[in-house]
Design a protein around this motif. Structure first.
Motif, mmCIF file in Angstrom:
data_model
loop_
_atom_site.group_PDB
_atom_site.id
_atom_site.type_symbol
_atom_site.label_atom_id
_atom_site.label_comp_id
_atom_site.label_asym_id
_atom_site.label_seq_id
_atom_site.Cartn_x
_atom_site.Cartn_y
_atom_site.Cartn_z
ATOM 1 N N ILE A 1 0.085 -17.335 10.233
ATOM 2 C CA ILE A 1 -0.238 -16.328 11.028
ATOM 3 C C ILE A 1 1.101 -15.884 12.051
ATOM 4 O O ILE A 1 1.078 -14.760 12.313
ATOM 5 N N ILE A 2 1.717 -17.083 12.413
ATOM 6 C CA ILE A 2 2.941 -16.669 13.261
ATOM 7 C C ILE A 2 3.790 -15.828 12.309
ATOM 8 O O ILE A 2 4.391 -14.886 12.793
ATOM 9 N N GLY A 3 4.304 -16.495 11.160
ATOM 10 C CA GLY A 3 5.051 -15.881 10.465
ATOM 11 C C GLY A 3 6.806 -15.952 10.784
ATOM 12 O O GLY A 3 6.843 -16.731 11.819
ATOM 13 N N ARG A 4 7.512 -15.330 10.069
ATOM 14 C CA ARG A 4 9.126 -15.848 10.479
ATOM 15 C C ARG A 4 9.421 -15.220 11.787
ATOM 16 O O ARG A 4 9.237 -13.797 12.076
ATOM 17 N N ARG A 5 9.845 -15.997 12.584
ATOM 18 C CA ARG A 5 10.185 -15.466 14.087
ATOM 19 C C ARG A 5 9.073 -14.601 14.464
ATOM 20 O O ARG A 5 9.404 -13.569 15.327
ATOM 21 N N GLY A 6 7.968 -15.051 14.216
ATOM 22 C CA GLY A 6 6.755 -14.434 15.072
ATOM 23 C C GLY A 6 6.323 -13.082 14.556
ATOM 24 O O GLY A 6 5.474 -12.338 15.178
ATOM 25 N N THR B 1 4.647 -11.689 11.928
ATOM 26 C CA THR B 1 3.374 -11.644 11.319
ATOM 27 C C THR B 1 2.442 -11.561 12.661
ATOM 28 O O THR B 1 1.698 -10.701 12.582
ATOM 29 N N LEU B 2 2.649 -12.542 13.720
ATOM 30 C CA LEU B 2 1.681 -12.476 14.769
ATOM 31 C C LEU B 2 1.894 -11.219 15.329
ATOM 32 O O LEU B 2 0.983 -10.569 15.917
ATOM 33 N N ARG B 3 3.168 -10.546 15.444
ATOM 34 C CA ARG B 3 3.117 -9.250 15.960
ATOM 35 C C ARG B 3 2.711 -8.105 15.343
ATOM 36 O O ARG B 3 2.103 -7.214 16.042
ATOM 37 N N SER B 4 2.693 -8.183 13.994
ATOM 38 C CA SER B 4 1.923 -7.460 13.262
ATOM 39 C C SER B 4 0.335 -7.296 13.458
ATOM 40 O O SER B 4 -0.274 -6.330 13.621
ATOM 41 N N LEU B 5 -0.160 -8.534 13.386
ATOM 42 C CA LEU B 5 -1.585 -8.853 13.884
ATOM 43 C C LEU B 5 -2.009 -8.338 15.147
ATOM 44 O O LEU B 5 -3.088 -7.505 15.295
ATOM 45 N N GLN B 6 -0.934 -8.763 16.065
ATOM 46 C CA GLN B 6 -1.376 -7.942 17.489
ATOM 47 C C GLN B 6 -1.113 -6.579 17.561
ATOM 48 O O GLN B 6 -1.850 -5.812 18.189
ATOM 49 N N TYR B 7 -0.511 -5.796 16.747
ATOM 50 C CA TYR B 7 -0.192 -4.551 16.767
ATOM 51 C C TYR B 7 -1.451 -3.963 16.193
ATOM 52 O O TYR B 7 -2.179 -2.973 16.456
ATOM 53 N N MET B 8 -2.058 -4.340 14.949
ATOM 54 C CA MET B 8 -3.085 -4.021 14.460
ATOM 55 C C MET B 8 -4.231 -4.189 15.261
ATOM 56 O O MET B 8 -5.076 -3.257 15.331
ATOM 57 N N LEU B 9 -4.516 -5.415 16.052
ATOM 58 C CA LEU B 9 -5.612 -5.468 16.944
ATOM 59 C C LEU B 9 -5.475 -4.348 17.997
ATOM 60 O O LEU B 9 -6.411 -3.586 18.123
ATOM 61 N N ASN B 10 -4.384 -4.107 18.599
ATOM 62 C CA ASN B 10 -4.330 -3.278 19.701
ATOM 63 C C ASN B 10 -4.774 -1.633 19.262
ATOM 64 O O ASN B 10 -5.337 -0.744 19.881
ATOM 65 N N LEU B 11 -4.121 -1.251 17.831
ATOM 66 C CA LEU B 11 -4.507 -0.104 17.183
ATOM 67 C C LEU B 11 -5.746 0.095 16.977
ATOM 68 O O LEU B 11 -6.462 1.173 17.453
ATOM 69 N N LEU B 12 -6.613 -1.058 16.699
ATOM 70 C CA LEU B 12 -8.161 -0.800 16.342
ATOM 71 C C LEU B 12 -8.805 -0.677 17.524
ATOM 72 O O LEU B 12 -9.757 0.191 17.788
ATOM 73 N N ILE C 1 -1.512 -18.332 19.194
ATOM 74 C CA ILE C 1 -1.888 -19.355 18.400
ATOM 75 C C ILE C 1 -1.063 -20.689 18.448
ATOM 76 O O ILE C 1 0.062 -20.186 18.554
ATOM 77 N N GLY C 2 -1.511 -21.499 18.622
ATOM 78 C CA GLY C 2 -0.663 -22.769 18.692
ATOM 79 C C GLY C 2 0.207 -22.834 19.700
ATOM 80 O O GLY C 2 1.472 -23.572 19.552
ATOM 81 N N ALA D 1 -0.884 -10.186 3.797
ATOM 82 C CA ALA D 1 -0.228 -11.218 3.259
ATOM 83 C C ALA D 1 -0.626 -12.766 3.677
ATOM 84 O O ALA D 1 -0.395 -13.566 3.032
ATOM 85 N N ILE D 2 -1.229 -12.603 5.110
ATOM 86 C CA ILE D 2 -1.508 -13.895 5.623
ATOM 87 C C ILE D 2 -2.790 -14.393 4.494
ATOM 88 O O ILE D 2 -2.586 -15.663 4.022
#
Lengths: 247, 75
Positions: A141-146, A148-159, A174-175, B59-60
């Protein structure tokens, strides 16, 4: 309104909040939750609730809902600045849905933190903490250098934006990733500032997100021997640390 | 995987006309998303920012099944 406040320490934010609400005998939606301290294995939270939760307050909220369509009304202006309970609940439910669709079992705990923005005005940040997820999945979920977490957060804010019409800038953690990343950025800022002082030369840092650049700016704001500026566009925007002028 | 993609896309566009097909390989999953032409921009975003976020979220889930995921957007 007089507030009743208690502080509780437990292993996780979710646990501390649950214990505090238990002690107060209140529901989460009545309470203001702040994280005072958080480490890998303990969290200190402060939970505040109104002394008396009366009907008048709810009536006010109903009125506010009616007024929200009126452009530039005091209510809609306030709503743009402060994420309301409603938006926090929405954010939480969207993140829970995303996790559920990913077959990831975890707990989402919203935490409201008061901090100062760039102009020094008080500003509320909502952070959704994901807990109870295994280590491997946390890493994914965090991903390389964060990233993926940034993408998840962006997606959440978009929604959230699509549902509510607001840009509440909800943060996902997370963590304790955010806290760990902040610590390491602060360390980096101090080390690089030291090198700039020693050499008298400007040093550019790696490209970073807006949030990360902000941590660096804030860390070195009170250091008179150097100053920081951002340069470059988009993905390549990075901070340069300069020796103070006249040295 | 399709349900996750559908949930996200339904939240992003102003249409229920969403078609998703999936091809699964041994090491990869390919998802083909079709939305009305008027809605494609909302799924892709400026500089592809939205579609990148969708791919990262997919991808997750794929990585937990030790797979890679490819997302194609058509309109």
């Amino acid at each position: 309104m007089a507030m009743q406040k208690i502080e509780v320490r437990a292993a996780t934010v979710a646990e501390a909040v649950a214990q505090a609400l238990d002690q107060l005998g209140r529901d989460e939606d009545e309470a203001l939750i702040e994280v005072l301290a958080q480490t890998a294995d303990s969290a200190l939270v402060r939970v505040s609730v109104p002394e008396e939760f009366d009907d008048e307050l709810e009536l006010d909220l109903d009125d506010a809902d009616d007024a929200v369509d009126a452009p530039d009304s005091a209510v809609s202006r306030r709503r743009r600045q402060l994420p309301t309970e409603e938006i926090i609940a929405q954010a939480r439910s969207i993140l829970e849905n995303l996790l559920q669709h990913m077959d990831i079992r975890g707990f989402v705990t919203p935490v409201v933190q008061a901090a100062e923005n760039r102009e020094g005005e008080p500003e509320q940040t909502v952070t959704l903490h994901i807990e109870g997820v295994d280590e491997e999945t946390t890493g994914l979920i965090i991903g390389r250098r964060g990233e993926t977490l940034r993408s998840l957060q962006y997606m959440l804010n978009l929604l959230i934006h699509r549902q509510s019409g607001h840009w509440p800038q909800v943060v996902i953690d997370i963590g304790q990733y955010r806290q760990r990343r902040q610590d390491s950025l602060e360390g980096l800022a101090h080390r690089m500032a030291e090198r700039v002082r020693q050499s008298g030369r400007a040093i550019p840092l790696e490209p970073m997100s807006a949030y990360e650049r902000r941590v660096i700016h804030m860390t070195l704001r009170n250091d008179d021997s150097v100053y920081t500026e951002s340069s470059g566009e988009g993905e390549n925007r990075k901070i340069v640390i300069f020796p103070a002028k006249g040295r | 995987m399709e349900e996750l993609l559908r949930y996200i896309v339904e939240g992003l566009i102003d249409s229920k006309d969403i078609t998703i097909s999936k091809r699964s390989g041994q090491h990869s999953i390919t998802l083909n998303l079709r939305v009305p032409p008027s809605e494609a921009g909302k799924v892709i975003g400026r500089n592809g920012r939205v579609v990148k976020a969708i791919r990262d979220v997919l991808a997750i889930m794929a990585a937990r099944q030790h797979k890679r995921v490819h997302l194609e957007v058509n309109s």
